[in-house]
Design a protein around this motif. Structure first.
Motif, PDB file in Angstrom:
ATOM      1  N   PRO A  51       1.192 -15.154 -21.668  1.00 25.87           N
ATOM      2  CA  PRO A  51       0.007 -15.083 -22.488  1.00 25.87           C
ATOM      3  C   PRO A  51       0.659 -15.718 -23.962  1.00 25.87           C
ATOM      4  CG  PRO A  51       0.431 -12.748 -21.918  1.00 25.87           C
ATOM      5  CD  PRO A  51       1.930 -13.524 -21.435  1.00 25.87           C
ATOM      6  N   ILE A  52      -0.729 -16.538 -24.394  1.00 23.41           N
ATOM      7  CA  ILE A  52      -0.176 -16.859 -25.601  1.00 23.41           C
ATOM      8  C   ILE A  52       0.277 -16.808 -26.726  1.00 23.41           C
ATOM      9  CG2 ILE A  52      -1.190 -18.837 -27.225  1.00 23.41           C
ATOM     10  CD1 ILE A  52      -3.669 -19.472 -25.321  1.00 23.41           C
ATOM     11  N   LEU A  53       1.395 -16.318 -27.643  1.00 26.30           N
ATOM     12  CA  LEU A  53       1.716 -15.497 -28.557  1.00 26.30           C
ATOM     13  C   LEU A  53       1.081 -17.080 -29.985  1.00 26.30           C
ATOM     14  CD1 LEU A  53       3.785 -13.324 -29.474  1.00 26.30           C
ATOM     15  CD2 LEU A  53       5.086 -15.500 -29.666  1.00 26.30           C
ATOM     16  N   ARG A  54      -0.058 -15.613 -30.886  1.00 30.29           N
ATOM     17  CA  ARG A  54      -0.266 -16.440 -31.992  1.00 30.29           C
ATOM     18  C   ARG A  54       0.460 -16.104 -32.846  1.00 30.29           C
ATOM     19  NH1 ARG A  54      -4.982 -18.798 -29.430  1.00 30.29           N
ATOM     20  NH2 ARG A  54      -5.709 -18.184 -27.985  1.00 30.29           N
ATOM     21  N   GLU A  55       0.057 -16.418 -33.903  1.00 28.87           N
ATOM     22  CA  GLU A  55       0.362 -16.905 -35.707  1.00 28.87           C
ATOM     23  C   GLU A  55      -1.037 -15.685 -35.996  1.00 28.87           C
ATOM     24  OE1 GLU A  55       1.097 -20.169 -37.834  1.00 28.87           O
ATOM     25  OE2 GLU A  55       2.364 -20.597 -36.592  1.00 28.87           O
ATOM     26  N   GLU A  56      -0.105 -15.468 -37.117  1.00 25.30           N
ATOM     27  CA  GLU A  56      -1.564 -13.978 -37.522  1.00 25.30           C
ATOM     28  C   GLU A  56      -2.947 -14.282 -37.949  1.00 25.30           C
ATOM     29  OE1 GLU A  56       0.558 -11.884 -41.354  1.00 25.30           O
ATOM     30  OE2 GLU A  56       2.299 -11.462 -40.388  1.00 25.30           O
ATOM     31  N   ASN A  57      -2.702 -15.764 -38.448  1.00 23.72           N
ATOM     32  CA  ASN A  57      -4.123 -15.558 -38.359  1.00 23.72           C
ATOM     33  C   ASN A  57      -4.853 -16.239 -37.036  1.00 23.72           C
ATOM     34  OD1 ASN A  57      -2.694 -18.999 -38.204  1.00 23.72           O
ATOM     35  ND2 ASN A  57      -3.240 -19.869 -39.673  1.00 23.72           N
ATOM     36  N   GLY A  58      -4.396 -16.575 -35.722  1.00 20.93           N
ATOM     37  CA  GLY A  58      -5.165 -17.104 -34.564  1.00 20.93           C
ATOM     38  C   GLY A  58      -4.280 -18.024 -33.808  1.00 20.93           C
ATOM     39  N   LEU A  59      -3.913 -19.260 -34.533  1.00 23.88           N
ATOM     40  CA  LEU A  59      -3.443 -20.622 -34.334  1.00 23.88           C
ATOM     41  C   LEU A  59      -2.437 -20.024 -33.180  1.00 23.88           C
ATOM     42  CD1 LEU A  59      -3.215 -22.975 -34.076  1.00 23.88           C
ATOM     43  CD2 LEU A  59      -1.470 -23.516 -36.587  1.00 23.88           C
ATOM     44  N   ALA A  60      -2.678 -20.573 -32.353  1.00 24.72           N
ATOM     45  CA  ALA A  60      -1.353 -20.355 -30.822  1.00 24.72           C
ATOM     46  C   ALA A  60       0.056 -21.796 -31.206  1.00 24.72           C
ATOM     47  CB  ALA A  60      -2.239 -21.398 -29.467  1.00 24.72           C
ATOM     48  N   ARG A  61       1.240 -20.078 -30.903  1.00 26.73           N
ATOM     49  CA  ARG A  61       2.560 -20.937 -31.554  1.00 26.73           C
ATOM     50  C   ARG A  61       2.807 -22.238 -30.833  1.00 26.73           C
ATOM     51  NH1 ARG A  61       5.425 -18.310 -35.387  1.00 26.73           N
ATOM     52  NH2 ARG A  61       4.593 -16.068 -35.313  1.00 26.73           N
ATOM     53  N   SER A  62       2.622 -23.301 -31.308  1.00 25.37           N
ATOM     54  CA  SER A  62       3.605 -24.594 -30.961  1.00 25.37           C
ATOM     55  C   SER A  62       4.277 -24.828 -31.593  1.00 25.37           C
ATOM     56  CB  SER A  62       2.248 -25.881 -31.437  1.00 25.37           C
ATOM     57  OG  SER A  62       2.702 -26.590 -30.604  1.00 25.37           O
ATOM     58  N   SER A  63       5.021 -25.684 -31.097  1.00 29.53           N
ATOM     59  CA  SER A  63       6.308 -27.281 -32.185  1.00 29.53           C
ATOM     60  C   SER A  63       5.622 -27.618 -33.398  1.00 29.53           C
ATOM     61  CB  SER A  63       6.755 -27.550 -31.321  1.00 29.53           C
ATOM     62  OG  SER A  63       7.732 -27.110 -29.916  1.00 29.53           O
ATOM     63  N   ARG A  64       4.417 -28.132 -32.665  1.00 30.58           N
ATOM     64  CA  ARG A  64       4.308 -28.830 -33.186  1.00 30.58           C
ATOM     65  C   ARG A  64       3.723 -28.307 -35.159  1.00 30.58           C
ATOM     66  NH1 ARG A  64       2.322 -33.982 -30.569  1.00 30.58           N
ATOM     67  NH2 ARG A  64       2.761 -33.235 -28.464  1.00 30.58           N
ATOM     68  N   ASN A  65       3.185 -26.920 -34.477  1.00 30.04           N
ATOM     69  CA  ASN A  65       2.735 -26.083 -36.040  1.00 30.04           C
ATOM     70  C   ASN A  65       3.607 -26.570 -37.613  1.00 30.04           C
ATOM     71  OD1 ASN A  65       0.620 -25.850 -33.948  1.00 30.04           O
ATOM     72  ND2 ASN A  65       1.449 -23.558 -34.334  1.00 30.04           N
ATOM     73  N   GLU A  66       5.248 -26.640 -36.857  1.00 30.25           N
ATOM     74  CA  GLU A  66       6.115 -26.856 -37.918  1.00 30.25           C
ATOM     75  C   GLU A  66       5.517 -27.745 -38.984  1.00 30.25           C
ATOM     76  OE1 GLU A  66       7.628 -24.552 -38.889  1.00 30.25           O
ATOM     77  OE2 GLU A  66       6.627 -23.650 -37.098  1.00 30.25           O
ATOM     78  N   ARG A  67       4.529 -29.451 -37.928  1.00 33.40           N
ATOM     79  CA  ARG A  67       4.416 -30.081 -38.946  1.00 33.40           C
ATOM     80  C   ARG A  67       2.869 -30.503 -39.212  1.00 33.40           C
ATOM     81  NH1 ARG A  67       3.974 -34.201 -34.244  1.00 33.40           N
ATOM     82  NH2 ARG A  67       3.651 -35.647 -35.013  1.00 33.40           N
ATOM     83  N   LEU A  68       2.610 -28.830 -39.292  1.00 35.67           N
ATOM     84  CA  LEU A  68       1.211 -29.165 -40.216  1.00 35.67           C
ATOM     85  C   LEU A  68       1.586 -29.131 -42.130  1.00 35.67           C
ATOM     86  CD1 LEU A  68      -0.677 -26.672 -37.761  1.00 35.67           C
ATOM     87  CD2 LEU A  68      -1.000 -29.349 -38.190  1.00 35.67           C
TER      88      LEU A  68
ATOM     89  N   ALA B 287      -6.815 -22.532 -37.905  1.00 29.09           N
ATOM     90  CA  ALA B 287      -7.035 -21.132 -37.742  1.00 29.09           C
ATOM     91  C   ALA B 287      -8.686 -20.858 -36.831  1.00 29.09           C
ATOM     92  CB  ALA B 287      -7.055 -20.185 -38.371  1.00 29.09           C
ATOM     93  N   PHE B 288      -9.165 -21.826 -37.418  1.00 26.51           N
ATOM     94  CA  PHE B 288     -10.507 -22.071 -37.076  1.00 26.51           C
ATOM     95  C   PHE B 288     -10.536 -22.678 -35.358  1.00 26.51           C
ATOM     96  CE2 PHE B 288     -13.890 -24.940 -35.738  1.00 26.51           C
ATOM     97  CZ  PHE B 288     -15.855 -24.087 -36.702  1.00 26.51           C
ATOM     98  N   ILE B 289      -9.984 -23.205 -35.129  1.00 28.77           N
ATOM     99  CA  ILE B 289      -9.577 -23.121 -33.266  1.00 28.77           C
ATOM    100  C   ILE B 289      -9.817 -21.789 -32.433  1.00 28.77           C
ATOM    101  CG2 ILE B 289      -8.413 -24.186 -31.778  1.00 28.77           C
ATOM    102  CD1 ILE B 289      -7.116 -26.262 -33.150  1.00 28.77           C
ATOM    103  N   TYR B 290      -9.194 -20.794 -33.076  1.00 29.88           N
ATOM    104  CA  TYR B 290      -8.937 -19.673 -32.333  1.00 29.88           C
ATOM    105  C   TYR B 290     -10.351 -18.318 -32.369  1.00 29.88           C
ATOM    106  CZ  TYR B 290      -6.878 -14.686 -30.168  1.00 29.88           C
ATOM    107  OH  TYR B 290      -7.398 -14.308 -29.478  1.00 29.88           O
ATOM    108  N   LYS B 291     -10.938 -18.938 -33.561  1.00 30.54           N
ATOM    109  CA  LYS B 291     -11.846 -18.224 -33.626  1.00 30.54           C
ATOM    110  C   LYS B 291     -12.905 -18.741 -33.140  1.00 30.54           C
ATOM    111  CE  LYS B 291     -11.053 -16.881 -39.136  1.00 30.54           C
ATOM    112  NZ  LYS B 291     -11.354 -18.032 -40.661  1.00 30.54           N
ATOM    113  N   THR B 292     -13.276 -20.288 -32.883  1.00 23.34           N
ATOM    114  CA  THR B 292     -14.231 -20.617 -31.937  1.00 23.34           C
ATOM    115  C   THR B 292     -14.203 -20.392 -30.660  1.00 23.34           C
ATOM    116  OG1 THR B 292     -14.450 -22.594 -33.566  1.00 23.34           O
ATOM    117  CG2 THR B 292     -15.230 -23.185 -31.218  1.00 23.34           C
ATOM    118  N   LEU B 293     -13.172 -20.463 -30.290  1.00 28.19           N
ATOM    119  CA  LEU B 293     -13.089 -19.599 -28.977  1.00 28.19           C
ATOM    120  C   LEU B 293     -13.155 -18.700 -28.585  1.00 28.19           C
ATOM    121  CD1 LEU B 293      -9.480 -21.376 -27.807  1.00 28.19           C
ATOM    122  CD2 LEU B 293     -11.778 -22.064 -27.017  1.00 28.19           C
ATOM    123  N   LEU B 294     -13.293 -17.901 -29.392  1.00 27.01           N
ATOM    124  CA  LEU B 294     -13.318 -15.823 -29.160  1.00 27.01           C
ATOM    125  C   LEU B 294     -14.826 -16.611 -29.466  1.00 27.01           C
ATOM    126  CD1 LEU B 294     -11.012 -14.255 -31.776  1.00 27.01           C
ATOM    127  CD2 LEU B 294     -11.158 -13.990 -29.604  1.00 27.01           C
TER     128      LEU B 294
END
Length: 283
Positions: A176-193, A202-209
């Motif tokens: 399963p996908i592991l998510r940050e507290e705001n729902g963002l899917a964990r990814s190595s790329r997140n560290e560059r945000l 976080a809007f991405i996961y909200k949209t999927l829901l």
């Protein structure tokens, strides 16, 4: 913890383990490990006697040379994170020459159309690179099971097809996908945000829901139009694609079939950072 840089000593160690009847699990990664990777390692530890984590930034799966150049390489930090997870893990961290020799190039694969949609459409040659490195790792290590995250769901399906078509005796486990507290899917790329981009993403996961909620009563075409319009209201996010597709074929859904399972897939940019996510729409 053992760290192998060369395949020959690793193969000898694997052979010794298998001679004792031990089961072997592989978690392939490109490093820059985060809690999502660790969740795969923990699942592998539950199911296998010995777990190997490969850490290799694979050049053949990048269609953008700048993306390859910018990809974080944090081997020492990765090893420390793994040591904190379990003291008896093995790491395989080869060079490109160790895996490819002098000719660093992809094989060409036919994945029965799975490679030509979504990520494959937008990242030229990407899945040939994925297939090449996964096949080589499976051939070198000969794991009983290999563990992949569902965040890269298309990749997961392609790896399953790779093992099927090449008769590779490896069981592929999707986690399963592991998510940050705001729902963002964990990814190595997140560290560059930036902090702001992370919040916006976080809007991405909200949209999927919301997509999953709408899928019960609305058509795929209606939902796609709705997602596109919602992303246009987000000044800091640019939608690359949104698709509702069959989990089996990954083909875009025109009309819902009674006995088919579906997922929604998104790729979007936050600044220069490309993010992907997906969600199951049916059980």
């Amino acid at each position: 913890m053992k760290v192998f840089k060369e395949k020959t000593p690793l193969q000898s160690a694997v052979k010794a383990e298998k001679s004792q009847g031990k089961t072997l699990g592989l978690v392939p990664t490109m490093g820059a490990l985060h809690h999502g990777h660790i969740s795969l390692v923990k699942q592998a530890l539950k199911e296998c006697d010995r777990v190997i984590i490969s850490i290799f930034v694979n050049p053949t799966q990048f269609d953008n040379p700048e993306d390859l150049e910018r990809y974080p390489r944090t081997l020492e930090q990765d090893i420390q994170m793994l040591k904190q997870t379990h003291e008896n893990l093995w790491v395989f961290a080869p060079t490109a020459n160790e895996l490819y020799g002098e000719n660093i190039a992809s094989e060409h694969f036919n994945f029965d159309g799975l490679e030509g949609v979504m990520e494959g459409k937008h990242r030229n040659g990407h899945f040939d690179g994925v297939g090449t490195i996964v096949k080589r790792l499976f051939t070198i290590i000969k794991p009983d099971k290999a563990f992949f995250g569902e965040k890269d769901f298309q990749q997961l399906q392609i790896v399953k097809k790779l093992t099927e078509k090449n008769n590779l005796p490896v069981e592929i486990i999707g986690c399963p996908i592991l998510r940050e507290e705001n729902g963002l899917a964990r990814s190595s790329r997140n560290e560059r945000l930036t902090a702001s981009q992370r919040n916006q993403a976080a809007f991405i996961y909200k949209t999927l829901l919301k997509t999953r909620e709408l899928f019960g009563t609305k058509s795929a075409e209606y939902i796609e139009d709705w997602v596109i319009s919602e992303f246009k209201k987000q000044p800091d996010l640019v939608l690359e694609y949104f698709e509702i597709a069959s989990t089996r074929t990954l083909k875009k859904t025109v009309s819902k079939e009674k006995d088919e399972d579906y997922r929604a897939f998104i790729a979007a940019y936050a600044g220069e950072i490309r993010l992907i996510d997906n969600i199951a729409l049916t059980n």
